[in-house]
Design a protein around this motif. Sequence first.
Motif, short mmCIF file in Angstrom:
data_model
loop_
_atom_site.label_atom_id
_atom_site.label_comp_id
_atom_site.label_asym_id
_atom_site.label_seq_id
_atom_site.Cartn_x
_atom_site.Cartn_y
_atom_site.Cartn_z
N TRP A 69 1.00 -1.37 -0.07
CA TRP A 69 0.00 0.10 -0.24
C TRP A 69 0.83 1.34 -0.04
N LEU A 70 1.73 1.25 0.59
CA LEU A 70 2.78 2.37 1.06
C LEU A 70 3.56 2.50 -0.43
N MET A 71 3.92 1.84 -1.14
CA MET A 71 4.52 1.72 -2.39
C MET A 71 3.66 2.40 -3.56
N ASP A 72 2.09 1.93 -3.44
CA ASP A 72 1.27 2.13 -4.33
C ASP A 72 0.84 3.72 -4.24
N VAL A 73 0.85 4.09 -2.94
CA VAL A 73 0.67 5.67 -2.50
C VAL A 73 2.00 6.23 -3.04
#
Length: 101
Positions: A69-73
């Motif tokens: 999720w952090l990489m997507d954001v």
Amino acid sequence: MHRTDPPGHLAPHIPADVYHRAQATGQPVVIVVHDTAPAGFPWQRLLIPLAIAGSAALGTWGVVAALCWLMDVAAHTATVIASVAGPVGAGGITLKLFSKK
């Protein structure tokens, strides 16, 4: 005799005078031991390690999901910033990151 036993007792359940009287008369001493172990398989010995392993696995999957999720954001943020900033130049070389349609 254990050092923790009170004086006059060989064990908590055998008084010393009874034991000595039985020894003097030759009378046998019967010691009854009650087994309090439960019948069947001790499930607690198996369930505790399984619970620990299961919680570690779930925690690992949670960390992986959070990192995804952090990489997507971060990727979306970089895309938005790059599209708003326009061409990037450094030392006379201009690089257009995204073409506008």
